[in-house]
Scaffold this motif. Structure first.
Motif, PDB file in Angstrom:
ATOM      1  N   PRO A  24      11.258  67.694 -25.006  1.00  9.36           N
ATOM      2  CA  PRO A  24      11.948  67.478 -26.298  1.00  9.36           C
ATOM      3  C   PRO A  24      13.180  66.592 -26.171  1.00  9.36           C
ATOM      4  O   PRO A  24      13.501  65.840 -27.107  1.00  9.36           O
ATOM      5  CB  PRO A  24      12.326  68.900 -26.751  1.00  9.36           C
ATOM      6  N   ALA A  25      13.881  66.649 -25.030  1.00  5.97           N
ATOM      7  CA  ALA A  25      15.036  65.759 -24.842  1.00  5.97           C
ATOM      8  C   ALA A  25      14.588  64.301 -24.855  1.00  5.97           C
ATOM      9  O   ALA A  25      15.236  63.442 -25.476  1.00  5.97           O
ATOM     10  CB  ALA A  25      15.740  66.084 -23.530  1.00  5.97           C
ATOM     11  N   GLY A  26      13.481  64.020 -24.192  1.00  4.18           N
ATOM     12  CA  GLY A  26      12.959  62.655 -24.189  1.00  4.18           C
ATOM     13  C   GLY A  26      12.510  62.203 -25.566  1.00  4.18           C
ATOM     14  O   GLY A  26      12.720  61.044 -25.957  1.00  4.18           O
ATOM     15  N   LEU A  27      11.891  63.110 -26.314  1.00  4.14           N
ATOM     16  CA  LEU A  27      11.453  62.755 -27.672  1.00  4.14           C
ATOM     17  C   LEU A  27      12.651  62.470 -28.576  1.00  4.14           C
ATOM     18  O   LEU A  27      12.611  61.555 -29.408  1.00  4.14           O
ATOM     19  CB  LEU A  27      10.605  63.886 -28.244  1.00  4.14           C
ATOM     20  N   LEU A  28      13.720  63.241 -28.418  1.00  2.00           N
ATOM     21  CA  LEU A  28      14.933  62.965 -29.189  1.00  2.00           C
ATOM     22  C   LEU A  28      15.556  61.636 -28.777  1.00  2.00           C
ATOM     23  O   LEU A  28      16.046  60.870 -29.620  1.00  2.00           O
ATOM     24  CB  LEU A  28      15.945  64.103 -29.002  1.00  2.00           C
ATOM     25  N   ALA A  29      15.541  61.353 -27.478  1.00  2.00           N
ATOM     26  CA  ALA A  29      16.083  60.083 -26.998  1.00  2.00           C
ATOM     27  C   ALA A  29      15.289  58.917 -27.566  1.00  2.00           C
ATOM     28  O   ALA A  29      15.849  57.867 -27.902  1.00  2.00           O
ATOM     29  CB  ALA A  29      16.068  60.047 -25.477  1.00  2.00           C
ATOM     30  N   ARG A  30      13.960  59.100 -27.683  1.00  2.00           N
ATOM     31  CA  ARG A  30      13.136  58.023 -28.240  1.00  2.00           C
ATOM     32  C   ARG A  30      13.472  57.768 -29.704  1.00  2.00           C
ATOM     33  O   ARG A  30      13.287  56.657 -30.216  1.00  2.00           O
ATOM     34  CB  ARG A  30      11.654  58.372 -28.085  1.00  2.00           C
ATOM     35  N   ARG A  31      13.989  58.785 -30.395  1.00  3.44           N
ATOM     36  CA  ARG A  31      14.445  58.600 -31.774  1.00  3.44           C
ATOM     37  C   ARG A  31      15.778  57.871 -31.839  1.00  3.44           C
ATOM     38  O   ARG A  31      16.252  57.539 -32.921  1.00  3.44           O
ATOM     39  CB  ARG A  31      14.617  59.961 -32.448  1.00  3.44           C
ATOM     40  N   GLY A  32      16.403  57.645 -30.686  1.00  2.76           N
ATOM     41  CA  GLY A  32      17.680  56.955 -30.657  1.00  2.76           C
ATOM     42  C   GLY A  32      18.883  57.866 -30.531  1.00  2.76           C
ATOM     43  O   GLY A  32      20.022  57.404 -30.672  1.00  2.76           O
ATOM     44  N   GLU A  33      18.661  59.171 -30.263  1.00  3.07           N
ATOM     45  CA  GLU A  33      19.791  60.091 -30.112  1.00  3.07           C
ATOM     46  C   GLU A  33      20.505  59.844 -28.785  1.00  3.07           C
ATOM     47  O   GLU A  33      19.888  59.408 -27.810  1.00  3.07           O
ATOM     48  CB  GLU A  33      19.318  61.550 -30.180  1.00  3.07           C
ATOM     49  N   ASN A  34      21.802  60.166 -28.746  1.00  3.98           N
ATOM     50  CA  ASN A  34      22.557  59.957 -27.516  1.00  3.98           C
ATOM     51  C   ASN A  34      22.295  61.079 -26.516  1.00  3.98           C
ATOM     52  O   ASN A  34      21.540  62.025 -26.785  1.00  3.98           O
ATOM     53  CB  ASN A  34      24.052  59.807 -27.805  1.00  3.98           C
ATOM     54  N   GLU A  35      22.953  60.999 -25.365  1.00  3.21           N
ATOM     55  CA  GLU A  35      22.692  61.956 -24.286  1.00  3.21           C
ATOM     56  C   GLU A  35      23.039  63.387 -24.689  1.00  3.21           C
ATOM     57  O   GLU A  35      22.300  64.332 -24.370  1.00  3.21           O
ATOM     58  CB  GLU A  35      23.498  61.557 -23.043  1.00  3.21           C
ATOM     59  N   VAL A  91      15.547  54.602 -24.602  1.00  5.62           N
ATOM     60  CA  VAL A  91      16.556  55.340 -23.831  1.00  5.62           C
ATOM     61  C   VAL A  91      17.263  54.440 -22.825  1.00  5.62           C
ATOM     62  O   VAL A  91      17.835  54.911 -21.853  1.00  5.62           O
ATOM     63  CB  VAL A  91      15.932  56.552 -23.098  1.00  5.62           C
ATOM     64  N   ALA A  92      17.248  53.155 -23.075  1.00  5.85           N
ATOM     65  CA  ALA A  92      17.890  52.235 -22.131  1.00  5.85           C
ATOM     66  C   ALA A  92      19.375  52.529 -21.984  1.00  5.85           C
ATOM     67  O   ALA A  92      19.945  52.398 -20.898  1.00  5.85           O
ATOM     68  CB  ALA A  92      17.689  50.788 -22.604  1.00  5.85           C
ATOM     69  N   ASP A  93      20.016  52.965 -23.082  1.00  2.00           N
ATOM     70  CA  ASP A  93      21.450  53.237 -23.012  1.00  2.00           C
ATOM     71  C   ASP A  93      21.760  54.560 -22.313  1.00  2.00           C
ATOM     72  O   ASP A  93      22.884  54.776 -21.873  1.00  2.00           O
ATOM     73  CB  ASP A  93      22.054  53.272 -24.425  1.00  2.00           C
ATOM     74  N   ILE A  94      20.768  55.446 -22.244  1.00  2.00           N
ATOM     75  CA  ILE A  94      20.968  56.736 -21.578  1.00  2.00           C
ATOM     76  C   ILE A  94      20.410  56.684 -20.166  1.00  2.00           C
ATOM     77  O   ILE A  94      21.090  56.999 -19.191  1.00  2.00           O
ATOM     78  CB  ILE A  94      20.277  57.875 -22.360  1.00  2.00           C
ATOM     79  N   GLY A  95      19.162  56.233 -20.066  1.00  2.00           N
ATOM     80  CA  GLY A  95      18.476  56.254 -18.787  1.00  2.00           C
ATOM     81  C   GLY A  95      17.941  57.647 -18.505  1.00  2.00           C
ATOM     82  O   GLY A  95      18.545  58.661 -18.869  1.00  2.00           O
ATOM     83  N   TRP A  96      16.792  57.723 -17.841  1.00  5.73           N
ATOM     84  CA  TRP A  96      16.224  59.030 -17.529  1.00  5.73           C
ATOM     85  C   TRP A  96      17.166  59.834 -16.661  1.00  5.73           C
ATOM     86  O   TRP A  96      17.195  61.066 -16.722  1.00  5.73           O
ATOM     87  CB  TRP A  96      14.876  58.861 -16.831  1.00  5.73           C
ATOM     88  N   ASP A  97      17.971  59.159 -15.832  1.00  7.48           N
ATOM     89  CA  ASP A  97      18.889  59.888 -14.953  1.00  7.48           C
ATOM     90  C   ASP A  97      19.844  60.757 -15.758  1.00  7.48           C
ATOM     91  O   ASP A  97      20.175  61.877 -15.363  1.00  7.48           O
ATOM     92  CB  ASP A  97      19.706  58.919 -14.083  1.00  7.48           C
ATOM     93  N   GLY A  98      20.323  60.239 -16.892  1.00  9.46           N
ATOM     94  CA  GLY A  98      21.262  60.992 -17.701  1.00  9.46           C
ATOM     95  C   GLY A  98      20.665  62.252 -18.287  1.00  9.46           C
ATOM     96  O   GLY A  98      21.391  63.181 -18.654  1.00  9.46           O
ATOM     97  N   LEU A  99      19.330  62.310 -18.403  1.00  6.96           N
ATOM     98  CA  LEU A  99      18.674  63.498 -18.922  1.00  6.96           C
ATOM     99  C   LEU A  99      18.181  64.412 -17.808  1.00  6.96           C
ATOM    100  O   LEU A  99      18.260  65.636 -17.919  1.00  6.96           O
ATOM    101  CB  LEU A  99      17.484  63.094 -19.811  1.00  6.96           C
ATOM    102  N   THR A 100      17.659  63.820 -16.744  1.00 12.41           N
ATOM    103  CA  THR A 100      16.974  64.633 -15.736  1.00 12.41           C
ATOM    104  C   THR A 100      17.894  65.219 -14.684  1.00 12.41           C
ATOM    105  O   THR A 100      17.734  66.379 -14.298  1.00 12.41           O
ATOM    106  CB  THR A 100      15.897  63.798 -15.023  1.00 12.41           C
ATOM    107  N   TRP A 101      18.873  64.452 -14.192  1.00 14.59           N
ATOM    108  CA  TRP A 101      19.571  64.959 -13.024  1.00 14.59           C
ATOM    109  C   TRP A 101      20.425  66.192 -13.317  1.00 14.59           C
ATOM    110  O   TRP A 101      20.531  67.082 -12.459  1.00 14.59           O
ATOM    111  CB  TRP A 101      20.363  63.862 -12.313  1.00 14.59           C
TER     112      TRP A 101
END
Length: 458
Positions: A24-35, A91-101
């Motif tokens: 769900p975090a990734g899906l929200l990020a795809r909508r353009g939400e911030n970290e 999610v270019a502005d967040i990056g997966w690292d900002g969500l996963t790590w």
């Protein structure tokens, strides 16, 4: 072999929990939400799935199994959808690292706690090991969410469920996670080890929440990471992550509410119904994890008024609406399925921990009638002292362990203080609280009003 299975189950359950947050975090990020919104929303969505699952099982086991399977399918479908290229651009502005790590590092720490807590122990009864490992001997509260899950799976919940405790006396969110992520047809012996691994990693939601709140306050992932490390090393986290009564889970969810309401995020998001819904769900699910959350929510409401944190009507309606819709089914269960479900409320508000059949209002009236106003004020003062006393002295006490004549007895004494005293439980964080408030007061001396300072204390 038991220790091997414990760690193996922890790896599997950790992967399930991580997916339930990150999809769900990734899906929200795809909508353009911030970290902050994306990861906070992912944490809340993971808890929503567990909450729906436990409510379904309270209706009937077959409904619970169907709902559980549907949740698994939805998470799998969401994970598959995230491999599409648009996600990478979104999610270019967040990056997966900002969500996963933050999630993976927090769970890795939980795994290390399992190793430290259970390596070399007799795991015939993992609940007893957890109750004695990092603290003075504790009651069987860590067993109750697991027991409730087993009774729900069987389709029969006795009343009372354990001793004179009812199933409705304690909120069931951790039971929901157990029902959602325990594989079907697992034997009772293996399920106990699985539960311990799952529940320890589940308590790491607190570290993810601390990261989010600090990230929203500071804007720096380095500051947020350092705060998470210091929090992880505190007795508060170490004790309650192994002895898995669900006190850290609501802490993590409340951090999400605070990150969206008491930081700079609020100024940006205060008109958005989606963000209000995430904040409201986080608060409701924190209450669904532990009843003492109510005290924090009262403090949040007072602080919001004092700090003039007044959201737009869309934020308010969404937040209050989902809060009510989320929590009302559990109040229905307490009132009509296994009544009265008020024991903890009377204990917290009136100091009456034994079941006696009285209503909450009668218990409070009787409790307040037994003390004078001066006695009541004195007890409140003792409570404040327990919160703020010895922010530095406890560190000296722990250094004194090296010079104690009887280090074993002294260590046992310190462990009891770690459990019962706020400053001891916070470890090196304790002196930072008054120092931080003093620094804020100095830095903003001209703008700091009495109301603001009172809100900060709350």
């Amino acid at each position: 072999m038991a220790f091997f299975f414990l760690l193996l189950f922890a790896l599997f359950s950790g992967a399930c929990l991580a997916l339930s947050i990150l999809v769900p975090a990734g899906l929200l990020a795809r909508r353009g939400e911030n970290e902050i919104v994306s990861l906070g929303g992912g944490l809340v969505a993971s808890a929503v799935a567990a909450w729906i699952c436990v409510l379904a099982f309270t209706v009937a086991p077959v409904i619970g199994h169907v709902v559980r399977l549907a949740i698994w399918v939805l998470i799998a479908a969401g994970a598959l959808s995230l491999v599409r290229p648009p996600l990478n651009r979104a999610v270019a502005d967040i990056g997966w690292d900002g969500l996963t790590w933050p999630v993976l590092v927090s769970f890795a720490f939980g795994f290390l706690l399992l190793v430290a807590g259970f390596a070399g122990a007799d795991l015939t009864d993992p609940f007893a090991v957890a109750a004695n490992r990092f603290s003075h001997p504790l009651p069987n509260d860590n067993f109750l969410p697991y027991q409730f899950a087993q009774f729900l799976l069987s389709g029969t919940v006795p009343s009372p469920m354990n001793g004179d405790w009812l199933s409705s006396d304690r909120p069931p969110l951790q039971t929901g996670f157990t029902l959602l992520w325990t594989p079907p047809l697992m034997s009772a012996d293996m399920a106990a080890y699985y539960y311990q691994g799952l529940a320890t990693l589940l308590q790491m939601y607190a570290l993810i929440g601390v990261y989010l709140l600090t990230r929203a306050l500071s804007g720096s992932w380095k500051v947020a990471a350092l705060t998470g490390v210091v929090a992880a090393a505190s007795p508060l986290v170490i004790v309650h992550a192994v002895f898995v009564w669900p006190k850290l889970v609501p802490a993590g969810l409340l951090c999400v509410t605070a990150a969206l309401f008491f930081t700079g995020e609020f100024d940006v998001q205060r008109r958005r119904g989606l963000v209000g819904a995430i904040a409201g769900l986080a608060a409701a699910l924190a209450l669904g994890a532990h009843g003492a959350t109510a005290f924090v929510l009262v403090a949040f409401a007072a602080a919001a008024l004092l700090l003039h944190r007044l959201p737009h009507w869309r934020f308010s309606v969404a937040g209050l609406g989902v809060f009510a819709v989320c929590y009302l089914p559990w109040t229905f269960y307490q009132r009509f399925v296994d009544p009265p479900g008020t024991r903890l409320v009377k204990w917290h508000l009136a100091g009456r921990g034994e079941p006696d059949g009285t209503s909450i209002s009668d218990a409070m009236r009787a409790s307040l009638g037994e003390v004078s106003v001066l006695d009541w004020i004195y007890v409140r003062w003792l409570n404040v002292k327990a919160i703020v006393a010895q922010p530095v002295g406890h560190l000296l006490d722990k250094l004194g362990l090296a010079f104690a004549d009887d280090p074993v007895s002294f260590a046992a004494h310190l462990r009891a203080l770690d459990f019962f005293t706020v400053s001891y439980s916070l470890g090196v964080l304790a002196p930072m609280v008054p120092l931080g408030l003093a620094g804020l007061a100095i830095a903003r001396l001209r703008a700091l009003t009495a109301a603001t300072f009172l809100a900060l204390l709350i």
